[in-house]
Design a protein around this motif. Structure first.
Motif, PDB file in Angstrom:
ATOM      1  N   GLU A 100      37.419 100.881  29.293  1.00 36.31           N
ATOM      2  CA  GLU A 100      38.828 101.263  29.442  1.00 36.31           C
ATOM      3  C   GLU A 100      39.136 102.557  28.704  1.00 36.31           C
ATOM      4  N   LYS A 101      38.409 102.826  27.624  1.00 33.35           N
ATOM      5  CA  LYS A 101      38.635 104.058  26.858  1.00 33.35           C
ATOM      6  C   LYS A 101      37.897 105.255  27.444  1.00 33.35           C
ATOM      7  N   LYS A 110      36.375  96.890  26.524  1.00 34.44           N
ATOM      8  CA  LYS A 110      37.122  97.729  25.580  1.00 34.44           C
ATOM      9  C   LYS A 110      36.636  99.167  25.590  1.00 34.44           C
ATOM     10  N   TRP A 111      35.328  99.379  25.864  1.00 31.72           N
ATOM     11  CA  TRP A 111      34.809 100.742  25.905  1.00 31.72           C
ATOM     12  C   TRP A 111      35.031 101.373  27.271  1.00 31.72           C
ATOM     13  N   TYR A 133      31.707 108.608  27.529  1.00 35.00           N
ATOM     14  CA  TYR A 133      32.006 108.038  26.218  1.00 35.00           C
ATOM     15  C   TYR A 133      31.612 108.974  25.075  1.00 35.00           C
TER      16      TYR A 133
END
Length: 407
Positions: free
Chosen positions: A242-243, A239-240, A103
């Motif tokens: 998946e990114k 949401k994180w 991330y």
């Protein structure tokens, strides 16, 4: 069950060390394992050892059910919205690095801020230090109060609109302080930042609710909460996750592989490349069952009573300094004028008492405390006031021994 009854469930504690009954006061480093966990791992290897997800035979199905069943137990344990947000890792350290490299390295740039504290374990310190170097981001530290705690006001003053990530331990492995992670998460989100919570010292002792905290990421280890070594958990909001890009590539985590490109499986398997830690996950599931059979509220109450008793008793020893706040998790970190912490641990070991000595993977905090190392006694569900009494007796003996040597 009381602590003495619980103690009977831990085979390793029923032994003598150096001619004395074992007094194990090092659970912050790793906890001991109850028979339920040992038997669950043994049963897997004896009865249905197989790889997961890939096979359609009976053993493979049983192994997959055990592995994915453990994931669901973790989801309930920390109150995640869905099991897809639970990633099995090797431990807290791996979880931190997954977030740092999957991330932060992709979403943090030069001029951004990463906010941490001097209290952090090296595992929640060095990865952010390295990401700051690699991206050109600024590493900032929330200032500590006089007793080493972190206040909401200090966090408010440190986190700014330029802050993109906050990394904070839930409970200090040195001071035992319980940090206001929920309030800090709200501050971070108000400024558009994400927050990572290191729950290695929290998950075994207090209720961790990721939806209530509203953290973006959280990690903990199985071996500190009556589970096996080599298994941990990374929670992340869908949401994180998946990114994020995977950090480890190989079998199991792929969807389709072509000569020049590949695609990844859906969550959570996108982050679990290769043969996963099957026995470890099953053992962790059994550890969660064990903890929930006692109740985290009961564990917290027992440890609170025990650590207050320990602090009261240790305070009677002249020349002994205790570090950290009065209200804390189940550990006491201290120094004694007459002896180096390593000497303290060595003498206590001759009495069958296991404590930790050193910098506890917190060298920046040791510098802030103005010491090179400390001794630490840490407690869990199987410890009793008799263990504390043995510690105090051993420390008095240590004090007398080194007082005579250097007098």
């Amino acid at each position: 069950m009381n602590a003495k009854e619980i103690r009977e469930l831990f085979p390793i504690l029923n032994q003598q060390v150096n001619g004395h009954p074992l007094v194990y006061l090092d659970s912050a480093a790793t906890s001991q394992k109850p028979v339920q966990v040992i038997e669950a791992i043994d049963r897997y290897y004896r009865e249905y050892n197989s790889n997961v997800h890939r096979g359609v035979h009976t053993l493979g199905t049983l192994a997959t059910d055990g592995y994915e069943g453990a994931r669901e137990k973790v989801r309930g344990f920390i109150n995640a919205k869905e099991s897809a947000e639970i990633i099995f890792t090797r431990g807290t350290t791996t979880g931190v690095n997954f977030v740092a490299h999957g991330y932060a390295r992709n979403f943090i740039k030069e001029g951004d801020e990463i906010v941490i504290t001097q209290v952090e374990h090296h595992s929640n310190f060095i990865p952010w230090q390295q990401i700051a170097k690699q991206t050109g981001a600024t590493l900032k530290f929330i200032p500590l109060a006089e007793d080493g705690t972190i206040t909401v006001e200090a966090a408010e003053q440190t986190i700014t609109p330029n802050t993109k990530l906050v990394a904070l331990g839930y409970v200090s492995n040195v001071l035992g302080s319980i940090n206001p992670v929920k309030e800090v998460a709200a501050i971070a989100h108000r400024h558009g930042a994400v927050i990572f919570v290191d729950a290695a010292q929290a998950a075994p002792h207090i209720k961790v609710d990721v939806q209530d905290i509203d953290c973006d990421f959280l990690a903990f280890s199985g071996h500190k909460m009556a589970g096996p070594t080599g298994i941990g958990v990374l929670y992340g909001k869908r949401k994180w996750l998946e990114k994020m890009e995977p950090v480890e590539f190989g079998g199991e985590m792929i969807d389709f592989v072509d000569l020049y490109d590949s695609t990844w499986k859906e969550l959570p398997w996108k982050f679990e490349g290769g043969t996963p830690i099957i026995a470890g996950a099953i053992g962790l599931g059994a550890a969660i069952d064990f903890i929930e059979s006692i109740g985290l509220d009961a564990i917290r109450a027992h440890e609170h009573k025990l650590v207050q008793y320990a602090m009261d008793q240790l305070s009677t020893i002249e020349g002994l300094t205790i570090y950290g706040p009065k209200e804390r998790s189940g550990l006491v970190t201290f120094t004694m004028q007459e002896a180096h912490p390593h000497d303290i641990a060595t003498v206590l070991d001759t009495e069958g008492i296991a404590v930790r000595a050193g910098h506890h993977c917190c060298q920046p905090l040791m510098k802030w405390l103005n010491v090179s190392s400390t001794a630490r006694a840490s407690f869990y569900v199987y410890n009793t006031e008799e263990d504390v009494d043995a510690l105090v007796k051993g420390l008095i003996k240590t004090k007398e021994y080194f007082g005579n040597v250097f007098s």
